[in-house]
Design an enzyme around this catalytic site. Structure first.
Site, PDB file in Angstrom:
ATOM      1  N   SER A  15     -11.125  52.379 -33.003  1.00  0.00           N
ATOM      2  CA  SER A  15     -11.473  51.349 -32.028  1.00  0.00           C
ATOM      3  C   SER A  15     -10.509  51.315 -30.839  1.00  0.00           C
ATOM      4  CB  SER A  15     -11.451  49.982 -32.712  1.00  0.00           C
ATOM      5  OG  SER A  15     -12.269  49.996 -33.853  1.00  0.00           O
ATOM      6  N   GLY A  16      -9.211  51.257 -31.119  1.00  0.00           N
ATOM      7  CA  GLY A  16      -8.223  51.131 -30.046  1.00  0.00           C
ATOM      8  C   GLY A  16      -8.065  52.401 -29.244  1.00  0.00           C
ATOM      9  N   CYS A  43     -13.474  51.159 -38.400  1.00  0.00           N
ATOM     10  CA  CYS A  43     -14.564  50.213 -38.139  1.00  0.00           C
ATOM     11  C   CYS A  43     -15.932  50.866 -38.314  1.00  0.00           C
ATOM     12  CB  CYS A  43     -14.407  49.652 -36.728  1.00  0.00           C
ATOM     13  SG  CYS A  43     -15.790  48.630 -36.237  1.00  0.00           S
ATOM     14  N   CYS A  48     -15.977  47.762 -40.774  1.00  0.00           N
ATOM     15  CA  CYS A  48     -16.895  46.699 -40.320  1.00  0.00           C
ATOM     16  C   CYS A  48     -18.373  47.077 -40.388  1.00  0.00           C
ATOM     17  CB  CYS A  48     -16.609  46.325 -38.867  1.00  0.00           C
ATOM     18  SG  CYS A  48     -14.937  46.573 -38.297  1.00  0.00           S
ATOM     19  N   LYS A  51     -19.849  48.143 -43.866  1.00  0.00           N
ATOM     20  CA  LYS A  51     -19.721  46.947 -44.700  1.00  0.00           C
ATOM     21  C   LYS A  51     -20.802  45.923 -44.362  1.00  0.00           C
ATOM     22  CE  LYS A  51     -17.553  43.637 -43.146  1.00  0.00           C
ATOM     23  NZ  LYS A  51     -16.334  43.059 -42.591  1.00  0.00           N
ATOM     24  N   TYR A  99     -19.849  57.544 -29.938  1.00  0.00           N
ATOM     25  CA  TYR A  99     -18.430  57.515 -29.543  1.00  0.00           C
ATOM     26  C   TYR A  99     -18.007  58.862 -28.954  1.00  0.00           C
ATOM     27  CZ  TYR A  99     -16.927  53.004 -31.458  1.00  0.00           C
ATOM     28  OH  TYR A  99     -16.716  51.666 -31.679  1.00  0.00           O
ATOM     29  N   TYR A 179      -9.979  39.335 -47.332  1.00  0.00           N
ATOM     30  CA  TYR A 179     -11.383  39.309 -46.920  1.00  0.00           C
ATOM     31  C   TYR A 179     -12.160  40.530 -47.417  1.00  0.00           C
ATOM     32  CZ  TYR A 179     -10.832  42.595 -42.958  1.00  0.00           C
ATOM     33  OH  TYR A 179     -10.617  43.697 -42.192  1.00  0.00           O
ATOM     34  N   ILE A 180     -11.500  41.669 -47.557  1.00  0.00           N
ATOM     35  CA  ILE A 180     -12.229  42.867 -48.000  1.00  0.00           C
ATOM     36  C   ILE A 180     -12.657  42.707 -49.463  1.00  0.00           C
ATOM     37  CG2 ILE A 180     -12.034  45.364 -48.412  1.00  0.00           C
ATOM     38  CD1 ILE A 180     -10.261  45.502 -45.902  1.00  0.00           C
ATOM     39  N   GLU A 183     -15.475  40.070 -49.567  1.00  0.00           N
ATOM     40  CA  GLU A 183     -16.741  40.588 -49.026  1.00  0.00           C
ATOM     41  C   GLU A 183     -17.403  41.546 -50.011  1.00  0.00           C
ATOM     42  OE1 GLU A 183     -15.889  40.310 -44.229  1.00  0.00           O
ATOM     43  OE2 GLU A 183     -15.440  42.186 -45.232  1.00  0.00           O
ATOM     44  N   ARG A 206      -5.903  34.045 -48.378  1.00  0.00           N
ATOM     45  CA  ARG A 206      -4.656  33.503 -47.834  1.00  0.00           C
ATOM     46  C   ARG A 206      -4.704  33.580 -46.308  1.00  0.00           C
ATOM     47  NH1 ARG A 206       0.715  35.640 -47.296  1.00  0.00           N
ATOM     48  NH2 ARG A 206      -0.041  37.666 -47.950  1.00  0.00           N
ATOM     49  N   GLY A 263      -4.565  45.178 -50.153  1.00  0.00           N
ATOM     50  CA  GLY A 263      -3.832  45.225 -48.893  1.00  0.00           C
ATOM     51  C   GLY A 263      -3.983  46.562 -48.204  1.00  0.00           C
ATOM     52  N   ASP A 304      -4.270  48.590 -35.636  1.00  0.00           N
ATOM     53  CA  ASP A 304      -3.742  48.288 -36.974  1.00  0.00           C
ATOM     54  C   ASP A 304      -2.386  48.935 -37.250  1.00  0.00           C
ATOM     55  OD1 ASP A 304      -6.134  47.005 -37.284  1.00  0.00           O
ATOM     56  OD2 ASP A 304      -6.740  48.063 -39.113  1.00  0.00           O
ATOM     57  N   HIS A 437     -31.013  21.064 -32.167  1.00  0.00           N
ATOM     58  CA  HIS A 437     -31.589  20.566 -33.422  1.00  0.00           C
ATOM     59  C   HIS A 437     -32.837  21.353 -33.807  1.00  0.00           C
ATOM     60  CE1 HIS A 437     -32.423  17.627 -36.510  1.00  0.00           C
ATOM     61  NE2 HIS A 437     -33.655  17.523 -36.060  1.00  0.00           N
ATOM     62  N   GLU A 442     -25.205  22.031 -35.071  1.00  0.00           N
ATOM     63  CA  GLU A 442     -25.229  20.701 -34.449  1.00  0.00           C
ATOM     64  C   GLU A 442     -24.273  19.742 -35.157  1.00  0.00           C
ATOM     65  OE1 GLU A 442     -28.812  18.195 -34.878  1.00  0.00           O
ATOM     66  OE2 GLU A 442     -29.502  19.637 -36.376  1.00  0.00           O
TER      67      GLU A 442
END
Ligand code: FAD
Length: 460
Positions: A15-16, A43, A48, A51, A99, A179-180, A183, A206, A263, A304, A437, A442
């Protein structure tokens, strides 16, 4: 003045790296990029994107479950893992190809092979020889980490392998609470795998707000995931019928597959950073300043590998800021404040700004607004799934400093909330916004009563 083969050499086409390389090349600079695996990086290839496709695949189970309440008769159901993986791989190949095309259209030269610095201006790329460059950008990302000290750890997979399993296991144990791990627990459980999540901490996720953490753990259990907290693997043993996980408290769980998602570490092995004199932090990340510059004048690092905020859009913005600064003459730093993030758990999370605990610590007095309710879609179907929304407001200024949402579409909702928080919205301005609504979102603009801890049984 020394002359070099390239104005910029980028190590890592994730990505970077890709964003920086493209922007630099579009300024007219000569740019080369080395990639040892596949263009697109974590990613696109094993993060990402695949996943999220797996999350989509697994969510169908939940939809089928409530479909009947909406008048549907859902017939015979089956899931073909191999067919799905094939489709997923074709999509990833397509995206990786885009890419490659984008890099080439911008005029950057792509070299397949591992790159290693031999000094601050010289890189050796496997299969391409020695290349010199005026500036070097390290954008090598991160890698899964697993505790080697756990006997039998070689029987566990990481998230990298989870994207290419030859078949879906019947039972899985996932170690980790980030989160991994969360998920993937949702993905496997949704696909019908008997799923156990084991985490050594007191709760999952955490760094997220405590109400969110408790709520998500509870919702995961409602979806049939066994969540074991305060427990870690002592060992893993391969048996004829699977893998036996032995935990520190002595109890054992047998599964067909164990996945460690405990990790990730910055990927600096074999990069030759010592030869170039690049300093690392105590945790092994490349040390950079606000402009992503390392201690070596002509070497920068983004994403990262710098272990700041390990998210794709952040890596992209850091790469862009580097290119702006160095190739467009516009000194730019990426502001790491108020970056929204999502967890594609089931139900998903969207969060931006401070947790209640962080805000109390940093700002002193805060007002909390909190609601937990059954979303219309699931309430109609008689389900017990609940959403949670929470606002953290600095008492003195009435600035909204944190917004946390758990529920359907939370990641979509939080993107727009982030705009308001980034602009410094006050609670009064927030409340003056008229509701849409009927939506879950909302509820965010109709939170009037301050939350008192005794109000929500169980998670107060
Ligand atoms: P990467 O994308 O990792 O790219 C680094 C590249 O450098 C890689 O292609 C690697 O092969 C290459 N490389 C490394 N060393 C060398 C070398 N010496 N020579 C040549 N090439 C080299 N972020 C989100 O924002 N949202 C999400 O939903 C999300 N989900 C994720 C899910 C998973 C399972 C994982 C693992 C990560 C997820 N992330 C998510 C994080 C996100 O993928 C990363 O933050 C992002 O990819 C970092 O980009 P990067 O450019 O720093 O590194």
């Amino acid at each position: 003045m020394a002359t070099y083969d390239y104005d910029l050499f980028v190590i890592g086409a994730g990505s970077g790296g890709v964003r920086a390389a493209r922007l630099a090349a579009m300024s007219g600079a000569s740019v080369a990029v080395a990639e040892e695996h596949r263009v697109g990086g974590t990613c696109v290839i094993r993060g990402c994107v695949p996943k999220k496709l797996m999350v989509y695949a697994s969510e169908f189970a939940h939809h089928f479950k409530i479909a009947q309440s909406y008048g549907w008769t859902v017939g015979e159901r089956s899931f073909d893992w191999r067919a799905f993986i094939e489709e997923k791989d074709a999509e990833i190949a397509r995206l990786s190809g885009i890419y490659v095309t984008n890099l080439s259209n911008a005029g950057a030269v792509l070299m397949h092979g591992k790159a290693r610095l031999t000094d601050a201006h010289t890189v050796q790329v496997e299969g391409h020889g020695t290349i010199t460059a005026d500036r070097v950008l390290v954008a090598t990302g991160g890698r899964p980490w697993a505790p080697d000290a756990v006997p039998g750890i070689e029987h566990a997979i990481s998230s990298n392998e989870a994207f290419h399993l030859p078949e879906l296991p019947r039972r899985i144990v996932i170690a980790g609470g980030g989160y991994i791990a969360v998920e993937f627990a949702g993905i496997f459980a949704g696909l019908g795998v008997e799923t156990t999540l084991v985490h050594r901490g007191p709760n999952v996720l955490r760094g997220f707000d405590d109400h969110v953490r408790a709520h998500v753990a509870e919702e995961m259990e409602k979806r049939g995931i066994q969540v074991i907290l305060g427990c870690r693997h002592e060992s893993l043993e391969k048996t004829a019928s699977g893998v036996v996980s032995t935990f520190a408290d002595g109890h054992k769980v047998e599964s067909d597959l164990v996945m460690f998602a405990v990790g990730r570490k910055p990927y600096v092995e074999g990069l030759g950073l010592e030869a170039a004199g690049v300093a690392l932090t105590e945790l092994g990340a490349v040390k950079v300043d606000d402009y992503s510059r390392t201690n070596v004048d002509n070497i920068w690092a983004v994403g990262d590998v710098t272990d700041r905020l390990n998210l794709t859009p952040v890596a992209i913005r850091e790469g862009a800021a580097f290119a702006e600064t160095e190739f467009y003459g516009r000194p730019t730093r990426f502001d790491h404040e108020m970056v929204a993030s999502a967890v594609f758990s089931q139900p998903p999370i969207g969060a931006v700004g401070m947790t209640e605990a962080d805000a109390r610590h940093a700002l002193g007095r805060v007002d909390i607004y909190l609601a937990r309710f059954r979303p219309m879609k699931y309430a109609f179907a008689g389900g017990d799934e609940r959403c949670l929304i929470k606002l953290v407001v600095e008492a003195a200024s009435q600035r909204v400093v944190g917004c946390h949402v758990v529920g359907p579409d939370a990641p979509e909702i939080i993107q727009m909330a982030a705009v308001a928080l980034k602009m410094g919205v006050t609670k009064q301005q927030w409340d003056s916004t008229c509701a849409v609504h009927p939506t879950l979102a909302e509820e965010l603009v109709t939170l009037r009563e301050k939350y008192m801890p005794s109000e929500l049984g169980g998670i107060g």
